[in-house]
Design an enzyme around this catalytic site. Structure first.
Site, mmCIF file in Angstrom:
data_model
loop_
_atom_site.group_PDB
_atom_site.id
_atom_site.type_symbol
_atom_site.label_atom_id
_atom_site.label_comp_id
_atom_site.label_asym_id
_atom_site.label_seq_id
_atom_site.Cartn_x
_atom_site.Cartn_y
_atom_site.Cartn_z
ATOM 1 N N ASP A 317 34.406 37.726 6.462
ATOM 2 C CA ASP A 317 34.056 36.345 6.792
ATOM 3 C C ASP A 317 33.923 35.617 5.451
ATOM 4 O O ASP A 317 33.788 36.262 4.408
ATOM 5 C CB ASP A 317 32.732 36.338 7.556
ATOM 6 N N ASP A 505 28.181 37.788 8.352
ATOM 7 C CA ASP A 505 26.731 37.578 8.341
ATOM 8 C C ASP A 505 26.229 36.637 9.423
ATOM 9 O O ASP A 505 25.034 36.585 9.689
ATOM 10 C CB ASP A 505 26.293 37.014 6.974
ATOM 11 N N ASP A 509 29.781 36.013 13.952
ATOM 12 C CA ASP A 509 30.438 37.248 13.494
ATOM 13 C C ASP A 509 30.079 38.452 14.360
ATOM 14 O O ASP A 509 30.734 39.494 14.250
ATOM 15 C CB ASP A 509 30.044 37.557 12.044
#
Length: 612
Positions: A317, A505, A509
């Site tokens: 991410d 995080d 996600d």
């Protein structure tokens, strides 16, 4: 050394004294039997009792049973010294095993020290010592110097320095002040702080960590499952073979002596004991989990440790994982007053970009904005010192027919007065200091593909990917599109052995973390949903810790494979020699206890993570 181990060591020393006297004086007959049998009873009574108890409970084929049959059998056929020696060496091996397990456990059990004993809850003008379980949301607690922070919260008054090493594995203290978020489990070093509780104990960082640690041993790796199944079928098989070895040859081979073949069968039993495998493989994984935790990386089970070792695709991410997750002004173009004018216009805006601009101004602002109007998705219009002022994005400038020089790949706030652009402010979500090192280190570690999935614009996403040297970037993705893209990446794997690791995080996600072969969450600042869905939690939010986790897992798996190959190789060789009558009980002792001790000592290397 534990009390149990001290007691066992005394027994071994006393038994060795009886054995030495009998051996040195070369005793024979009943006197020799009495001395060697005394040594056997002193050092091995618990093994015999354990074997008898297990037989009564229907658990026949274990190491205690093998040792009891082999050693008592040695006394029956007149091999007194070997019967006593096998039991002594077996107990020496057990002593080494206990020592190794305790040493491995320390690195994990030390985490249990982070459990808080009490919380000082403010009640009127006083504080009351309260069990952390009983503290409620929004209660105010006081944390004095030297005390452990009992619950997650926000500092409402006071300044201090926190020792976060128990959580993050990092020795550098962290400064906190009013409005700082703090995590339970840290130690307050010097100042008195008042904290508003934001999470009850059950949801606090310290409790989640302890849950992860305590449940890690329940999730076995494929190697551990293999060893468990192997021992289940292996032990009865060797007992049956030993019986055949003792009975069949004397019946069908002319001149074969019963005593010789019974001795061979007993030697075969001692050799066959699977201690080295049954002990060393779980111990290696236990050591790996402990070594990782000491580095601030919590792995939820040895199955995940094993999967992590096979990682060759890492997907990131962007925001909060590779970048800091907060905007910073990185460049101001144009008029020297551009930043101050923009800050005056954004003075009453709550937008994150407005906050970023205001934080960037370090001097008193001489400008005052009037007639302020904020248009969502565009920016702010106002009058500053009676001059018509616009502060916003390119859409706001285009709407008012103001010519600008566009900056690609960043978030840009333009400032215009009287219909002319006087400057621009470049704002970026800056990279974490170790982000480049993380990507480079992964490639050096043999990771074949690094990918980034982000909801940000194509220009910004590609700029970040180029800065980091990522192989691929997919931009402007919604949460469900991230999962779809991950499915495509999983389908592109060339073999089933290849494993894909996703690092994230945020709340969005969580589905991707759960879908990946191995999910890694940034734990200190990451969302609860991401941490719950992940298989690995990095406590200090540094992406470079992924390299540490992969290196530890690969080292651990290497040690496991070494132990399996070594133990099986030596056992098969000595089993063959024992069946042929070449190996005696002394070789049998080495193939059992000696191999177990060597494998255990090798397993302890998994704890050494200093250079990772």
């Amino acid at each position: 050394m534990s009390k149990k181990n001290k007691k066992n060591l005394k027994r071994i020393i006393i038994a060795a004294a009886f054995f030495a006297v009998a051996a040195i004086t070369r005793m024979e007959g009943s006197t020799a039997f009495a001395m060697y049998f005394a040594a056997f009873v002193i050092v091995g009574y618990d093994v015999v009792i354990g074997a008898v108890r297990n037989i009564a409970n229907g658990q026949i084929f274990d190491e205690n049973f093998l040792m009891m049959i082999a050693t008592i059998g040695a006394f029956i056929v007149g091999e007194y010294p070997e019967g006593a020696a096998v039991m002594m060496f077996f107990q020496v091996g057990e002593l080494f095993q206990d020592y190794a397990v305790n040493k491995s456990r320390k690195s994990i059990s030390s985490l249990m020290d982070i459990r808080p004993d009490f919380a000082n809850v403010v009640s009127g003008d006083t504080t009351v010592k309260t069990d952390p379980y009983d503290v409620k949301l929004n209660d105010i607690i006081v944390v004095n110097p030297g005390e452990r922070v009992p619950l997650d919260g926000i500092v409402i008054s006071g300044t201090s320095t926190l020792d976060t090493s128990a959580l993050t594995g990092e020795s550098l203290p962290r400064e906190v002040q009013e409005n700082s978020e703090i995590l339970s489990g840290c130690i307050n070093i010097n100042g008195v702080i008042k904290v508003k509780v934001t999470k009850e104990y059950g949801q606090s960082t310290v409790n989640r960590i302890l849950d992860l640690v305590e449940n890690a041993s329940n999730k076995k790796s494929k190697s551990e499952k293999f060893i468990t199944k192997f021992a289940k079928y292996y032990t009865p098989a060797v007992v049956v073979f030993a019986l055949i070895l003792a009975i069949v040859p004397p019946l069908f081979i002319k001149g074969a002596m019963w005593q010789d073949w019974v001795y061979r069968a007993l030697t075969f039993l001692v050799i066959s004991c699977p201690c080295a495998l049954v002990i060393s493989v779980p111990l290696s994984f236990f050591g790996g989990l402990g070594g990782a935790s000491s580095k601030g990386v919590l792995i939820k089970g040895s199955n995940y440790l094993e999967t992590l070792a096979k990682t060759n695709i890492v997907v990131f991410d962007k925001t909060g994982t590779l970048t800091k997750g907060k905007f910073d002004v990185v460049k101001v173009n144009g008029s020297e007053n551009t930043l101050e004018i923009a800050s005056a216009a954004e003075m009453h805006s709550s937008h994150p970009i407005a906050a970023c601009i205001k934080n960037a101004v370090t001097t008193d602002i001489e400008f005052k904005a009037e007639n302020v109007q904020e248009k969502a998705g565009y920016g702010v219009t106002c009058d500053i010192n009676n001059v018509k002022t616009l502060v916003g994005n390119s859409k706001l400038m285009a709407e008012n027919n103001i010519k600008i020089e566009e900056v690609v790949g960043s978030t840009v706030v333009y400032v215009a007065q009287n219909g002319v652009c006087i400057g621009s402010i470049v704002i970026e979500d800056t990279l974490k200091p170790d982000a480049k090192m993380a990507v480079k280190g992964l490639k050096n570690a043999g990771v074949t593909k690094t990918v980034m999935l982000t909801g940000d614009s194509k220009a910004v996403g590609e700029k970040i990917a180029n800065q980091l040297g990522l192989d691929k970037v997919y931009t402007e993705l919604l949460p469900d599109q991230k999962v779809d893209q991950l499915e495509k990446l999983l389908a592109e794997k060339s073999t089933e052995k290849e494993k894909l690791c996703y690092v994230g995080d945020g709340i969005n996600d969580a589905p991707v973390l759960a879908r990946a072969d191995i999910g890694v969450a940034m734990g200190a600042l990451g969302s609860d949903a991401a941490i719950e869905a992940a298989d690995v939690v990095i406590m200090n939010d540094e992406p470079s810790k992924i390299i540490t986790a992969i290196n530890i897992s690969r080292k651990t798996l290497g040690i496991v494979k070494q132990n399996i190959v070594f133990a099986l190789g030596v056992k098969l060789l000595v089993l063959l020699l024992g069946a042929m009558g070449i190996a005696t009980m002394w070789e049998a002792v080495f193939s059992d206890v000696g191999v177990a001790v060597i494998a255990i000592l090798n397993s302890m290397r998994a704890l050494n993570t200093k250079n990772m």
